[in-house]
Design an enzyme around this catalytic site. Sequence first.
Site, mmCIF file in Angstrom:
data_model
loop_
_atom_site.group_PDB
_atom_site.id
_atom_site.type_symbol
_atom_site.label_atom_id
_atom_site.label_comp_id
_atom_site.label_asym_id
_atom_site.label_seq_id
_atom_site.Cartn_x
_atom_site.Cartn_y
_atom_site.Cartn_z
ATOM 1 N N CYS A 40 0.849 -1.188 0.000
ATOM 2 C CA CYS A 40 0.000 0.000 0.000
ATOM 3 C C CYS A 40 0.890 1.247 0.000
ATOM 4 C CB CYS A 40 -0.897 -0.012 1.235
ATOM 5 S SG CYS A 40 -1.858 1.504 1.451
ATOM 6 N N ASP A 47 -0.594 -5.838 0.170
ATOM 7 C CA ASP A 47 -1.874 -6.135 -0.469
ATOM 8 C C ASP A 47 -1.664 -7.356 -1.351
ATOM 9 O OD1 ASP A 47 -3.589 -4.059 0.475
ATOM 10 O OD2 ASP A 47 -2.557 -2.649 -0.832
#
Length: 127
Positions: A40, A47
């Site tokens: 992120c 992620d």
Amino acid sequence: MRYGEKEIKEFDVENMEIWPNDAKNDYIIKITLPEFMCCCPRSGYPDFATIYLEYMPDKFVVELKAIKLYINTFMYRNVSHEASINEIYNTLKDKLKPKWIKVVGDFNPRGNVHTVIECCSDMVVPK
């Protein structure tokens, strides 16, 4: 550094291996990459996503190890869901020049939010 880490860190997308497509028929190639990871850009938290790649080749196809290494280069990059999928789409579209291409990123839920990003060469914008 282990050999896999070395291959990923040294991978240069400009030298991504592509092969000639000698087939005379139109056909679709479908590739699933279930271990995509990026970080992120705001928090740095990882992620995870499954990337679905489909394309109708024209003169070139991507070598499978090359696409794996390319996808793994995102592992330590701070990049948004949207930016990562658009970059993958643009890179493959530019390199392969396929007749048709679609890239979908199905991101694992984080904070109770599930995101799916889709780029497609024949996208129709809803009214």
